[in-house]
Every structure is written in C-alpha cells, then in structure tokens.
Design a protein around this motif. Structure first.
Motif, PDB file in Angstrom:
ATOM      1  N   GLU A 116       0.807  -1.222   0.000  1.00 16.34           N
ATOM      2  CA  GLU A 116       0.000   0.000   0.000  1.00 16.34           C
ATOM      3  C   GLU A 116       0.836   1.267   0.000  1.00 16.34           C
ATOM      4  O   GLU A 116       0.298   2.373   0.069  1.00 16.34           O
ATOM      5  CB  GLU A 116      -0.939  -0.005   1.213  1.00 16.34           C
ATOM      6  N   ALA A 117       2.150   1.114  -0.073  1.00 18.43           N
ATOM      7  CA  ALA A 117       3.010   2.299  -0.147  1.00 18.43           C
ATOM      8  C   ALA A 117       2.735   3.056  -1.450  1.00 18.43           C
ATOM      9  O   ALA A 117       2.183   2.505  -2.399  1.00 18.43           O
ATOM     10  CB  ALA A 117       4.475   1.886  -0.071  1.00 18.43           C
ATOM     11  N   VAL A 118       3.106   4.328  -1.456  1.00 13.33           N
ATOM     12  CA  VAL A 118       2.886   5.188  -2.617  1.00 13.33           C
ATOM     13  C   VAL A 118       4.258   5.527  -3.192  1.00 13.33           C
ATOM     14  O   VAL A 118       5.123   6.035  -2.470  1.00 13.33           O
ATOM     15  CB  VAL A 118       2.129   6.462  -2.201  1.00 13.33           C
ATOM     16  N   PHE A 119       4.445   5.265  -4.480  1.00 10.41           N
ATOM     17  CA  PHE A 119       5.768   5.340  -5.102  1.00 10.41           C
ATOM     18  C   PHE A 119       5.840   6.493  -6.095  1.00 10.41           C
ATOM     19  O   PHE A 119       5.059   6.541  -7.055  1.00 10.41           O
ATOM     20  CB  PHE A 119       6.087   4.016  -5.803  1.00 10.41           C
ATOM     21  N   ILE A 120       6.785   7.393  -5.853  1.00 14.23           N
ATOM     22  CA  ILE A 120       6.968   8.565  -6.711  1.00 14.23           C
ATOM     23  C   ILE A 120       8.378   8.547  -7.280  1.00 14.23           C
ATOM     24  O   ILE A 120       9.351   8.373  -6.539  1.00 14.23           O
ATOM     25  CB  ILE A 120       6.766   9.866  -5.899  1.00 14.23           C
ATOM     26  N   PHE A 121       8.471   8.720  -8.590  1.00 12.11           N
ATOM     27  CA  PHE A 121       9.777   8.799  -9.236  1.00 12.11           C
ATOM     28  C   PHE A 121       9.940  10.195  -9.815  1.00 12.11           C
ATOM     29  O   PHE A 121       9.082  10.672 -10.551  1.00 12.11           O
ATOM     30  CB  PHE A 121       9.892   7.747 -10.344  1.00 12.11           C
ATOM     31  N   ILE A 122      11.050  10.843  -9.465  1.00 13.11           N
ATOM     32  CA  ILE A 122      11.303  12.205  -9.945  1.00 13.11           C
ATOM     33  C   ILE A 122      12.237  12.130 -11.150  1.00 13.11           C
ATOM     34  O   ILE A 122      13.305  11.513 -11.079  1.00 13.11           O
ATOM     35  CB  ILE A 122      11.890  13.069  -8.821  1.00 13.11           C
ATOM     36  N   LEU A 123      11.781  12.734 -12.241  1.00  6.84           N
ATOM     37  CA  LEU A 123      12.532  12.704 -13.500  1.00  6.84           C
ATOM     38  C   LEU A 123      13.151  14.053 -13.792  1.00  6.84           C
ATOM     39  O   LEU A 123      12.548  15.098 -13.497  1.00  6.84           O
ATOM     40  CB  LEU A 123      11.583  12.368 -14.656  1.00  6.84           C
ATOM     41  N   PRO A 124      14.328  14.081 -14.400  1.00  9.10           N
ATOM     42  CA  PRO A 124      14.868  15.356 -14.888  1.00  9.10           C
ATOM     43  C   PRO A 124      14.095  15.771 -16.144  1.00  9.10           C
ATOM     44  O   PRO A 124      13.492  14.920 -16.794  1.00  9.10           O
ATOM     45  CB  PRO A 124      16.312  15.004 -15.242  1.00  9.10           C
ATOM     46  N   PRO A 125      14.090  17.063 -16.476  1.00  8.40           N
ATOM     47  CA  PRO A 125      13.369  17.495 -17.679  1.00  8.40           C
ATOM     48  C   PRO A 125      14.004  16.964 -18.958  1.00  8.40           C
ATOM     49  O   PRO A 125      13.313  16.802 -19.971  1.00  8.40           O
ATOM     50  CB  PRO A 125      13.430  19.022 -17.622  1.00  8.40           C
ATOM     51  N   SER A 126      15.303  16.678 -18.926  1.00  9.40           N
ATOM     52  CA  SER A 126      15.984  16.083 -20.086  1.00  9.40           C
ATOM     53  C   SER A 126      17.319  15.525 -19.606  1.00  9.40           C
ATOM     54  O   SER A 126      17.810  15.877 -18.527  1.00  9.40           O
ATOM     55  CB  SER A 126      16.225  17.129 -21.186  1.00  9.40           C
ATOM     56  N   MET A 127      17.919  14.671 -20.401  1.00  8.78           N
ATOM     57  CA  MET A 127      19.225  14.132 -20.040  1.00  8.78           C
ATOM     58  C   MET A 127      20.297  15.229 -20.120  1.00  8.78           C
ATOM     59  O   MET A 127      21.252  15.247 -19.341  1.00  8.78           O
ATOM     60  CB  MET A 127      19.593  12.961 -20.951  1.00  8.78           C
ATOM     61  N   THR A 128      20.135  16.126 -21.095  1.00  8.71           N
ATOM     62  CA  THR A 128      21.058  17.250 -21.238  1.00  8.71           C
ATOM     63  C   THR A 128      21.068  18.093 -19.968  1.00  8.71           C
ATOM     64  O   THR A 128      22.123  18.462 -19.445  1.00  8.71           O
ATOM     65  CB  THR A 128      20.630  18.146 -22.433  1.00  8.71           C
TER      66      THR A 128
END
Lengths: 202, 202
Positions: A116-128
């Motif tokens: 029941e945990a809540v999983f958030i992944f933070i992404l960069p706007p681009s690899m550059t």
C-alpha cells in the motif's frame, strides 16, 4: 477519525532535485517519520547506535535478513544496509506517515513488503539538463558523472511501475505534483476505514 | 509528450458543496470537456439538439442502450438519460480530460465501462451540517429535505469504492484535496506511455 499512515517512497536519479523537493515536503508536512536502518558498516564519529543506525555484525544482519526482518536491503561498497519492516508497519498502523528516500531496487523490494506504499519517481526534464546539473554541482569527477548518467538511464527505464512520475523542470510545479500525490493518497477510503460511517452519526 | 485524458467523476450528496468545488476546478483547469448526454425528455425552450442534449425517442434510446452505447444511463422522473461511451473514449485517447458530475449509481456504471476513470466523493463534515446547509438554501420543502438526507446517508454508505473521499468542511482544504486527486492522476505512468523513454533521447 484517525487514518492509516502513508508509506511515501521517493526515488530519483542523482541531480534530479529530489533532496530539495523532499525538504520542502517535510516543511509542509512535518509529521513524517523516518525509519532507522540497520547497517554492517562501522559507526562514524558521533553516530549513535539505535538513533542514526542500528549497527549489526554481518552475521547478525544476514540472520535477520534470512528471517524476513527487512522491508528492503542492499549492499553498498561492501556494507549491508536494511530497513526493518515491523517498526514501519507499526508506525503506519498508528497513523504515522513514513518517508523512504530510496533507489529503484530498494523501492521494488518495498513494493513487495508494503503493497500500500505510494511510489513517486522524480525525473529530470531532459538528459542534457541532468548532465548540466551534475556538472554544475562540481562534486563529481568525469568517471562519476558518466556512472551517474548511466545509472539515471537505467533507473528511468525501470520507473514505469511507480504510481507517479514527476518531471522536475520548474521547481514549484514539481513540488505541487509531489504534494498532490501525498494529499491524494491521504484521501483513499481504505486509509480511513471508519469514514463515512462515523459521519453518519454526526 | 501528450498524456491520455482523465475521466474525473465527482459525486456528492445535495448540499455537500460539489457545485462550488467543481466551478473552482474548472477555473483552474479549463481544459475539461463535458460529454453531451442523450435524453428522451422533451427539449426545453432554447435547448439545441446535439448541443445541450441529443434528444431521442424512447425506442431509439432503448435500442442504443441494448447495444451497449451508453457508459451509464438512468431513468429520472420517467425520462431516460444516458452518456454515450464512444465519444468519451475518443476524447480521453486524444488527451482531452472529461468531467462527470454524477450520482453514485451512474458512477458505479462508469466504473465498469471506464475502469481508468478517477472517482471522487465529496462528504459533508457532518449530517447536522448537511441538514443545516440544505435548510439555509431555502430551496426545498420539508419532505424534500428529508428525502435528500435519506439519499445522502445511502450514497455515503456506498462511497467506499471511490478513489478519494473529500470532506468539505473548510472550502480551501476541500478544494486542495480535489485538485490534488486530479493532479496526482495526471502523473500516472500509464497515462504518459512515451515517458520516460522520450526523456532518454533529450
């Protein structure tokens, strides 16, 4: 009407801006608890057993691991680290929210022990932009930056099973997304099992 | 990177404050589309066929219903009302968000035809306060108020399968909860199937 606690799990590649976002979340929602991890590494100057970490011998750690004691564990630079499951479950049951700042492999283990945990992944706007941020910190040598970029690619490819993907381009927008996932999770009926019956008597 | 549209379904007992909350949501997120319903009732003065409603004979409506044309339908005061499923699915696929302001029975039908919809139920802070609000509107006679209170109890008891229960005590807090559910839904990986692969090439 107390609700059940939320296990909020946040992962991100180095340089995506997770630390800033987490600090802001803890300012707005100071009720989060942290779990105390176990480790086989030696205590550093000033670290207190049972407060910073629970320090275990390798044998003790492996015994506990075999007994399913850990919600997740990993070996980093030859040392074992693990998060005990029982205290986290106790906290959640008491209504205490628990924050996990953890990599994709640890999060995947948590998914199995804390469904029941809540999983958030933070992404960069681009690899550059990710590479630009890593270089501008001036913390890492070239080989480390290349390793971090390769890790980032790998983790991003494995992020699809998370509940929410937050692109950290504009910080305010990313923070609004992060807090929204937490607020939305707090509204799930299974976390407030006495609602709405309790309201009917009010 | 377009995401899939969100079908946001909002239910509430009369007097819970749904209209105010929905109006505020549409001000902050004006991108929502509405679906055009079909009905067997007679057009009222000024209503345009195909714009306000699609007006059908009872026979036409029942034929379509038998063919699974409607995402949900109901009979109200002897007239049939229904929401066509195909245009909603088309809108969602194009990335258009669609709002449904609908009762629990309609929402339960939508749950079967649009499994990925997001369901929000707005609760009053107490039954005493709900009755106070209904009386202060001075819209309803005593029998109507009693019927609304009975309906509210029934709907609240059936609200447990919703994704989020929002208590409308303080309006700002309730609105923050409502918008958070929508924002969190927009971050689900399955709604952005090209993310994060697209970021890896950027």
């Amino acid at each position: 009407m107390p609700r059940k606690g939320i296990a909020l799990v946040i992962s991100a590649p180095s340089g995506a801006g997770k630390t800033t976002l987490v600090q802001r979340l803890l300012r707005e929602f100071p009720q989060f608890g942290y779990s105390i991890s176990c480790t086989t590494r030696q205590p550093r100057q000033g670290e207190v057993d049972g407060k910073d970490y629970v320090f275990l011998s390798r044998e003790e750690f492996e015994q506990r691991r075999a007994q399913g004691y850990f919600a997740e564990w990993a070996e980093v630079h030859g040392n074992l680290y693990g998060t005990p499951l029982a205290p986290v479950k106790d906290s959640l049951q008491r209504g205490q929210d628990v924050l996990f700042d953890i990599d994709v492999q640890g999060a995947a283990q948590l998914k199995l022990s804390l469904a029941e945990a809540v999983f958030i992944f933070i992404l960069p706007p681009s690899m550059t932009e990710l590479e630009r941020r890593l270089r501008s910190r001036a913390l890492d040598d070239e080989a480390t930056i290349e390793r971090r970029m390769a890790n980032a690619r790998q983790e991003m490819l494995e992020s699809r099973w998370y509940d929410a993907l937050v692109i950290n381009d504009d910080l305010d927008t990313a923070y609004d997304a992060l807090r929204s996932v937490f607020v939305a999770a707090s509204l799930a009926p299974f976390r407030s099992p006495d609602l709405p019956e309790a309201l009917l008597d009010s």
